[in-house]
Design a protein around this motif. Structure first.
Motif, PDB file in Angstrom:
ATOM      1  N   LYS A  14     -15.168  -1.895   6.098  1.00 54.50           N
ATOM      2  CA  LYS A  14     -15.747  -1.447   4.828  1.00 54.50           C
ATOM      3  C   LYS A  14     -14.658  -0.949   3.865  1.00 54.50           C
ATOM      4  O   LYS A  14     -14.675  -1.288   2.681  1.00 54.50           O
ATOM      5  N   ILE A  15     -13.714  -0.185   4.376  1.00 57.59           N
ATOM      6  CA  ILE A  15     -12.629   0.331   3.530  1.00 57.59           C
ATOM      7  C   ILE A  15     -11.808  -0.819   2.955  1.00 57.59           C
ATOM      8  O   ILE A  15     -11.469  -0.826   1.763  1.00 57.59           O
ATOM      9  N   LEU A  16     -11.486  -1.798   3.783  1.00 55.36           N
ATOM     10  CA  LEU A  16     -10.690  -2.931   3.306  1.00 55.36           C
ATOM     11  C   LEU A  16     -11.461  -3.790   2.321  1.00 55.36           C
ATOM     12  O   LEU A  16     -10.900  -4.283   1.343  1.00 55.36           O
ATOM     13  N   MET A  17     -12.758  -3.972   2.532  1.00 55.20           N
ATOM     14  CA  MET A  17     -13.563  -4.731   1.572  1.00 55.20           C
ATOM     15  C   MET A  17     -13.597  -4.003   0.226  1.00 55.20           C
ATOM     16  O   MET A  17     -13.481  -4.632  -0.818  1.00 55.20           O
ATOM     17  N   ASP A  18     -13.751  -2.688   0.254  1.00 54.75           N
ATOM     18  CA  ASP A  18     -13.706  -1.906  -0.988  1.00 54.75           C
ATOM     19  C   ASP A  18     -12.355  -2.051  -1.671  1.00 54.75           C
ATOM     20  O   ASP A  18     -12.275  -2.155  -2.892  1.00 54.75           O
ATOM     21  N   TYR A  19     -11.301  -2.060  -0.877  1.00 56.21           N
ATOM     22  CA  TYR A  19      -9.949  -2.209  -1.428  1.00 56.21           C
ATOM     23  C   TYR A  19      -9.818  -3.550  -2.147  1.00 56.21           C
ATOM     24  O   TYR A  19      -9.312  -3.618  -3.261  1.00 56.21           O
ATOM     25  N   LEU A  41      -5.863   2.676  19.442  1.00 58.27           N
ATOM     26  CA  LEU A  41      -6.001   2.869  17.991  1.00 58.27           C
ATOM     27  C   LEU A  41      -4.688   2.745  17.219  1.00 58.27           C
ATOM     28  O   LEU A  41      -4.591   3.198  16.088  1.00 58.27           O
ATOM     29  N   LYS A  42      -3.691   2.110  17.806  1.00 59.75           N
ATOM     30  CA  LYS A  42      -2.408   2.003  17.116  1.00 59.75           C
ATOM     31  C   LYS A  42      -2.223   0.679  16.396  1.00 59.75           C
ATOM     32  O   LYS A  42      -1.292   0.525  15.624  1.00 59.75           O
ATOM     33  N   ARG A  43      -3.089  -0.298  16.628  1.00 64.49           N
ATOM     34  CA  ARG A  43      -2.967  -1.606  15.988  1.00 64.49           C
ATOM     35  C   ARG A  43      -4.371  -2.136  15.703  1.00 64.49           C
ATOM     36  O   ARG A  43      -5.279  -2.006  16.505  1.00 64.49           O
ATOM     37  N   ALA A  44      -4.494  -2.737  14.511  1.00 58.83           N
ATOM     38  CA  ALA A  44      -5.761  -3.358  14.114  1.00 58.83           C
ATOM     39  C   ALA A  44      -5.481  -4.778  13.648  1.00 58.83           C
ATOM     40  O   ALA A  44      -4.605  -5.003  12.814  1.00 58.83           O
ATOM     41  N   ASN A  45      -6.204  -5.721  14.201  1.00 61.75           N
ATOM     42  CA  ASN A  45      -6.111  -7.111  13.765  1.00 61.75           C
ATOM     43  C   ASN A  45      -7.206  -7.355  12.734  1.00 61.75           C
ATOM     44  O   ASN A  45      -8.388  -7.147  13.021  1.00 61.75           O
ATOM     45  N   ILE A  46      -6.795  -7.776  11.550  1.00 59.85           N
ATOM     46  CA  ILE A  46      -7.717  -7.988  10.439  1.00 59.85           C
ATOM     47  C   ILE A  46      -7.815  -9.495  10.198  1.00 59.85           C
ATOM     48  O   ILE A  46      -6.816 -10.141   9.913  1.00 59.85           O
ATOM     49  N   ARG A  72      -2.837   1.147   4.434  1.00 62.70           N
ATOM     50  CA  ARG A  72      -2.765   2.154   5.497  1.00 62.70           C
ATOM     51  C   ARG A  72      -2.921   3.561   4.919  1.00 62.70           C
ATOM     52  O   ARG A  72      -3.546   4.427   5.522  1.00 62.70           O
ATOM     53  N   SER A  73      -2.361   3.787   3.746  1.00 64.18           N
ATOM     54  CA  SER A  73      -2.497   5.080   3.094  1.00 64.18           C
ATOM     55  C   SER A  73      -3.955   5.372   2.747  1.00 64.18           C
ATOM     56  O   SER A  73      -4.454   6.485   2.955  1.00 64.18           O
ATOM     57  N   LEU A  74      -4.650   4.362   2.227  1.00 63.31           N
ATOM     58  CA  LEU A  74      -6.065   4.512   1.904  1.00 63.31           C
ATOM     59  C   LEU A  74      -6.882   4.791   3.163  1.00 63.31           C
ATOM     60  O   LEU A  74      -7.758   5.670   3.174  1.00 63.31           O
ATOM     61  N   ILE A  75      -6.603   4.061   4.228  1.00 64.90           N
ATOM     62  CA  ILE A  75      -7.312   4.267   5.498  1.00 64.90           C
ATOM     63  C   ILE A  75      -7.058   5.668   6.017  1.00 64.90           C
ATOM     64  O   ILE A  75      -7.975   6.358   6.469  1.00 64.90           O
ATOM     65  N   ARG A  80      -9.993  10.353   9.109  1.00 61.05           N
ATOM     66  CA  ARG A  80      -9.086  11.344   9.689  1.00 61.05           C
ATOM     67  C   ARG A  80      -8.954  11.050  11.184  1.00 61.05           C
ATOM     68  O   ARG A  80      -9.804  11.404  11.978  1.00 61.05           O
ATOM     69  N   MET A  81      -7.844  10.369  11.508  1.00 62.92           N
ATOM     70  CA  MET A  81      -7.581  10.026  12.903  1.00 62.92           C
ATOM     71  C   MET A  81      -6.166  10.486  13.244  1.00 62.92           C
ATOM     72  O   MET A  81      -5.342  10.716  12.362  1.00 62.92           O
ATOM     73  N   LYS A  82      -5.905  10.587  14.524  1.00 64.09           N
ATOM     74  CA  LYS A  82      -4.575  10.978  14.961  1.00 64.09           C
ATOM     75  C   LYS A  82      -3.552   9.915  14.578  1.00 64.09           C
ATOM     76  O   LYS A  82      -2.449  10.221  14.137  1.00 64.09           O
ATOM     77  N   TYR A  83      -3.913   8.644  14.752  1.00 63.04           N
ATOM     78  CA  TYR A  83      -3.045   7.525  14.407  1.00 63.04           C
ATOM     79  C   TYR A  83      -3.710   6.667  13.352  1.00 63.04           C
ATOM     80  O   TYR A  83      -4.892   6.379  13.444  1.00 63.04           O
ATOM     81  N   CYS A  84      -2.933   6.257  12.384  1.00 62.09           N
ATOM     82  CA  CYS A  84      -3.409   5.260  11.435  1.00 62.09           C
ATOM     83  C   CYS A  84      -2.910   3.921  11.958  1.00 62.09           C
ATOM     84  O   CYS A  84      -1.702   3.731  12.121  1.00 62.09           O
TER      85      CYS A  84
END
Length: 115
Positions: A14-19, A41-46, A72-75, A80-84
Motif C-alpha cells: 500500500k505504501i509503495l502504491m501510494d508512492y 524483515l531485512k529484505r523485501a522483494n517487490i 525506504r525513508s517513507l516506509i 515503525r519497525m526495528k529494521y527497514c
C-alpha cells in the motif's frame, strides 16, 4: 508465514502504491503486484508490472534504483519497525494493447514531459 509478516507485506504494498501514485515522473503505468518480506524483515522483494513501451521498462528500472532511498525513508516513517527492509525490485513488462483511455493518458504524460 506469520500474520505479522503478512500484515507488513500488505502495508508495504500500500505504501509503495501510494508512492507511485504521487510520483508522476515514472514512465508507463506502474502496478505493485506482490511484496514478499523475508522472515527476518531485512529484505523485501517487490514485484512490479509496467504497462507501456519497452524503453519504459528500462527507464523504470533505473528510476527505481535512484528512488530506493526515498522509498525506504517513507516506509521507515510510516511503519515503525526495528529494521527497514532493503528493497529489491523485479520488473515485469506487460505488453497488452492499451485501451483508448490508457493511450490518451500515456500521450498526455509524454506531452507533459517534453513541454
Amino acid at each position: 508465514m506469520t500474520l505479522r509478516i503478512l500484515k507488513i507485506q500488505k502495508s508495504l504494498q500500500k505504501i509503495l502504491m501510494d508512492y507511485f501514485l504521487t510520483k508522476s515522473n515514472y514512465p508507463g503505468i506502474i502496478s505493485v503486484k506482490e511484496v514478499k518480506v523475508q522472515t527476518d524483515l531485512k529484505r523485501a522483494n517487490i514485484y512490479i508490472s509496467v504497462m507501456g513501451r519497452e524503453e519504459d521498462v528500462e527507464r523504470t528500472r533505473i528510476k527505481l534504483e535512484e528512488d530506493r532511498f526515498a522509498m525506504r525513508s517513507l516506509i521507515n516513517n510510516r511503519l515503525r519497525m526495528k529494521y527497514c527492509p532493503y528493497l529489491q525490485f523485479f520488473v515485469n513488462h506487460i505488453s497488452m494493447p492499451l485501451s483508448p483511455v490508457e493511450q490518451t493518458l500515456m500521450d498526455l504524460r509524454e506531452k507533459d514531459e517534453f513541454s
